[in-house]
Design a protein around this motif. Structure first.
Motif, PDB file in Angstrom:
ATOM      1  N   ILE A  28       0.853  -1.185   0.000  1.00  0.00           N
ATOM      2  CA  ILE A  28       0.000   0.000   0.000  1.00  0.00           C
ATOM      3  C   ILE A  28       0.889   1.236   0.000  1.00  0.00           C
ATOM      4  N   LYS A  29       0.562   2.199  -0.848  1.00  0.00           N
ATOM      5  CA  LYS A  29       1.311   3.456  -0.885  1.00  0.00           C
ATOM      6  C   LYS A  29       0.687   4.447   0.081  1.00  0.00           C
ATOM      7  N   ASN A  30       1.545   5.154   0.804  1.00  0.00           N
ATOM      8  CA  ASN A  30       1.080   6.148   1.775  1.00  0.00           C
ATOM      9  C   ASN A  30       0.959   7.516   1.119  1.00  0.00           C
ATOM     10  N   SER A  31      -0.078   8.225   1.483  1.00  0.00           N
ATOM     11  CA  SER A  31      -0.245   9.598   1.002  1.00  0.00           C
ATOM     12  C   SER A  31       0.539  10.536   1.923  1.00  0.00           C
ATOM     13  N   PRO A  32       0.704  11.811   1.547  1.00  0.00           N
ATOM     14  CA  PRO A  32       1.425  12.759   2.420  1.00  0.00           C
ATOM     15  C   PRO A  32       0.759  12.930   3.787  1.00  0.00           C
ATOM     16  N   ILE A  33      -0.565  12.826   3.856  1.00  0.00           N
ATOM     17  CA  ILE A  33      -1.257  12.944   5.155  1.00  0.00           C
ATOM     18  C   ILE A  33      -0.833  11.810   6.073  1.00  0.00           C
ATOM     19  N   GLU A  34      -0.748  10.603   5.521  1.00  0.00           N
ATOM     20  CA  GLU A  34      -0.353   9.451   6.331  1.00  0.00           C
ATOM     21  C   GLU A  34       1.090   9.586   6.801  1.00  0.00           C
ATOM     22  N   ARG A  35       1.972  10.037   5.892  1.00  0.00           N
ATOM     23  CA  ARG A  35       3.378  10.212   6.271  1.00  0.00           C
ATOM     24  C   ARG A  35       3.526  11.276   7.346  1.00  0.00           C
ATOM     25  N   PHE A  36       2.780  12.373   7.223  1.00  0.00           N
ATOM     26  CA  PHE A  36       2.825  13.430   8.229  1.00  0.00           C
ATOM     27  C   PHE A  36       2.318  12.905   9.570  1.00  0.00           C
ATOM     28  N   GLY A  37       1.253  12.101   9.549  1.00  0.00           N
ATOM     29  CA  GLY A  37       0.727  11.523  10.784  1.00  0.00           C
ATOM     30  C   GLY A  37       1.713  10.592  11.451  1.00  0.00           C
ATOM     31  N   LEU A  38       2.412   9.776  10.656  1.00  0.00           N
ATOM     32  CA  LEU A  38       3.414   8.872  11.216  1.00  0.00           C
ATOM     33  C   LEU A  38       4.576   9.641  11.838  1.00  0.00           C
ATOM     34  N   SER A 152      -1.551   9.193  15.146  1.00  0.00           N
ATOM     35  CA  SER A 152      -1.456   7.793  14.729  1.00  0.00           C
ATOM     36  C   SER A 152      -2.808   7.282  14.225  1.00  0.00           C
ATOM     37  N   THR A 153      -3.870   7.656  14.918  1.00  0.00           N
ATOM     38  CA  THR A 153      -5.218   7.251  14.502  1.00  0.00           C
ATOM     39  C   THR A 153      -5.581   7.871  13.162  1.00  0.00           C
ATOM     40  N   ILE A 154      -5.275   9.142  12.978  1.00  0.00           N
ATOM     41  CA  ILE A 154      -5.563   9.816  11.706  1.00  0.00           C
ATOM     42  C   ILE A 154      -4.779   9.157  10.575  1.00  0.00           C
ATOM     43  N   SER A 155      -3.521   8.796  10.830  1.00  0.00           N
ATOM     44  CA  SER A 155      -2.706   8.139   9.814  1.00  0.00           C
ATOM     45  C   SER A 155      -3.315   6.796   9.406  1.00  0.00           C
ATOM     46  N   THR A 159      -4.860   5.811   5.787  1.00  0.00           N
ATOM     47  CA  THR A 159      -4.398   4.631   5.059  1.00  0.00           C
ATOM     48  C   THR A 159      -5.584   3.801   4.592  1.00  0.00           C
ATOM     49  N   TRP A 160      -6.572   3.596   5.469  1.00  0.00           N
ATOM     50  CA  TRP A 160      -7.753   2.814   5.116  1.00  0.00           C
ATOM     51  C   TRP A 160      -8.540   3.494   3.992  1.00  0.00           C
ATOM     52  N   LYS A 161      -8.745   4.784   4.107  1.00  0.00           N
ATOM     53  CA  LYS A 161      -9.497   5.509   3.070  1.00  0.00           C
ATOM     54  C   LYS A 161      -8.753   5.492   1.738  1.00  0.00           C
ATOM     55  N   ASN A 162      -7.437   5.657   1.785  1.00  0.00           N
ATOM     56  CA  ASN A 162      -6.631   5.608   0.571  1.00  0.00           C
ATOM     57  C   ASN A 162      -6.716   4.223  -0.073  1.00  0.00           C
ATOM     58  N   TYR A 163      -6.670   3.166   0.740  1.00  0.00           N
ATOM     59  CA  TYR A 163      -6.789   1.807   0.211  1.00  0.00           C
ATOM     60  C   TYR A 163      -8.159   1.595  -0.422  1.00  0.00           C
TER      61      TYR A 163
END
Length: 170
Positions: A28-38, A152-155, A159-163
């Motif tokens: 799965i590829k992460n979006s910038p929002i997910e990377r920022f959350g991590l 972490s929850t937002i990330s 990820t789920w929404k992106n998938y």
């Protein structure tokens, strides 16, 4: 002399290729929002540990005294999360279908984050309530770990929404 049946190996080769095709890991590829959350979760979780069991006046002395330990701890936290920074590979351990794998992986990831950051949050609250060694540093530690848990929850939700968005478009 032994007679060799050339058709005998065909079934074995087909079974091997079928197993290899079934055992592909899901990426799965992460979006910038997910990377920022991590990144936010790692940095704030690490920062909240600085404020535990140290008063604000002694914080600078403690950082200077243990600067190598804090540096290595911060680098270690970022390296452990960097492996899943741009892409996440999910093994077959989490389920049979792709959707189930992603869902179970994210639930496991959230449970681990909640466990680790929840402990930091509860330690910060305990320090704030008991006023030992400093109430302000306990409040800061609790706030930072709470924000890290939210990040972490937002990330994981992103990820789920992106998938789901990628799986619908395919």
């Amino acid at each position: 002399m032994q007679a060799i049946n050339p058709n005998m190996n065909i079934g074995f080769k087909q079974a091997n290729t079928r197993k290899k095709a079934e055992n592909k890991t899901l990426i799965i590829k992460n979006s910038p929002i997910e990377r920022f959350g991590l990144a936010t979760s790692c940095i704030l979780g690490f920062s909240s540990m600085l404020f535990l069991d140290v008063s604000l006046s002694d914080l600078k002395k403690d950082i200077l005294k243990n600067k190598m330990l804090y540096f290595l701890l911060g680098i270690g936290m970022l390296l452990t999360r960097y492996s899943g920074f741009k892409t996440k590979s999910i093994s077959d351990f989490y389920g049979k279908t792709d959707e189930k794998k992603v869902k179970n992986y994210l639930l496991t990831n959230q449970a681990i984050s909640t466990g680790l950051l929840g402990v930091l949050f509860s330690c910060g609250v305990s320090q704030a309530v008991n006023k030992k060694p400093d109430r302000k540093s306990g409040i800061i530690a609790a706030c930072l770990s709470g924000i890290a848990l939210v990040a972490s929850t937002i990330s994981n939700i992103a990820t789920w929404k992106n998938y789901k968005k990628d799986s619908i478009s395919c």
